[in-house]
Scaffold this active site. Structure first.
Site, PDB file in Angstrom:
ATOM      1  N   TYR A 247      50.868  39.878  41.522  1.00  0.00           N
ATOM      2  CA  TYR A 247      49.652  40.167  42.292  1.00  0.00           C
ATOM      3  C   TYR A 247      48.425  39.580  41.592  1.00  0.00           C
ATOM      4  CZ  TYR A 247      45.733  42.833  44.163  1.00  0.00           C
ATOM      5  OH  TYR A 247      44.520  43.185  44.693  1.00  0.00           O
TER       6      TYR A 247
ATOM      7  N   ASP B 131      39.722  49.711  49.209  1.00  0.00           N
ATOM      8  CA  ASP B 131      39.030  49.105  48.061  1.00  0.00           C
ATOM      9  C   ASP B 131      37.556  48.976  48.379  1.00  0.00           C
ATOM     10  OD1 ASP B 131      38.052  47.584  45.985  1.00  0.00           O
ATOM     11  OD2 ASP B 131      39.577  46.028  46.128  1.00  0.00           O
TER      12      ASP B 131
ATOM     13  N   ASP C 243      43.340  49.948  39.690  1.00  0.00           N
ATOM     14  CA  ASP C 243      44.037  49.954  40.969  1.00  0.00           C
ATOM     15  C   ASP C 243      45.261  50.855  40.873  1.00  0.00           C
ATOM     16  OD1 ASP C 243      42.240  48.112  41.963  1.00  0.00           O
ATOM     17  OD2 ASP C 243      43.765  46.662  42.589  1.00  0.00           O
TER      18      ASP C 243
END
Lengths: 127, 127
Positions: A14, A38, A98
């Site tokens: 990612y 986000d 995250d």
């Protein structure tokens, strides 16, 4: 531990895609019906199409990413990282944590990014 | 930003309580119907009674905590920290990323701890 290793690899992939790929490359790491929030508290994007659109802002700007800390528990990863984008003569650095969930094939099923303006710095672009 | 400041203070108070408080002190930072999943993937504890029982393992051991990184987005915090416990002649260090949600009074409504055995080190207790 094999699955957790797959999750670690998926996080690495990612961050590679965010640094070097197109928005389509990044979106391809998500499942079809994945969700993306986000930052946390914003309206979640649902599905790969909305997710690709979210990342399309990156397509035109040079960027880099760096993993700072990664923790994995089963199909959940939490990771602190740095993303640097070059927007004109400004350099924007954001350092979120995250939280990602993964399916059995280590595809991203959900992403929630925890950060606030305090985690963003902008340099350059001023006289 | 005042609420996010309250959340930052609540995380600090939590780590203080884990280091210096009783299990009842720690549980008192949670709402009555809060949930706790530590590590992520384990059976969640539900309600303050189960949560206090979870922390009771700490009551008999010296411990310390250190905040390493904290990110806040609205009522959600994600933080990387270190907790060190002294169990007999062994020192156990764990460095999770916890994801916490808070109500409007900055009381903890949920905690999910992302870590695996890779994030734990044990020293001492060996010849």
């Amino acid at each position: 531990m094999a699955f957790e290793d797959d999750v670690r690899t998926a996080v690495s992939n990612y961050l590679d895609a965010v640094a070097n790929g197109t928005s389509a490359d990044i979106a391809a790491l998500y499942t079809d019906d994945a969700t993306l929030e986000d930052p946390v508290g914003s309206e979640p994007k649902v599905g790969r199409e909305e997710i690709e659109k979210f990342y399309s802002a990156l397509d035109s700007v040079p960027r880099s990413t760096e993993l700072l800390t990664l923790k994995v528990a089963g199909g959940t990863a939490a990771f602190h990282f740095r993303v640097v984008t070059e927007a004109g003569d400004q350099t924007v650095t954001v350092e979120p944590i995250d939280v990602m969930t993964f399916d059995e094939q280590a595809r991203i099923t959900g992403m929630r990014a925890v950060w606030s303006p305090a985690d963003m710095t902008v340099t350059g672009g001023e006289q």
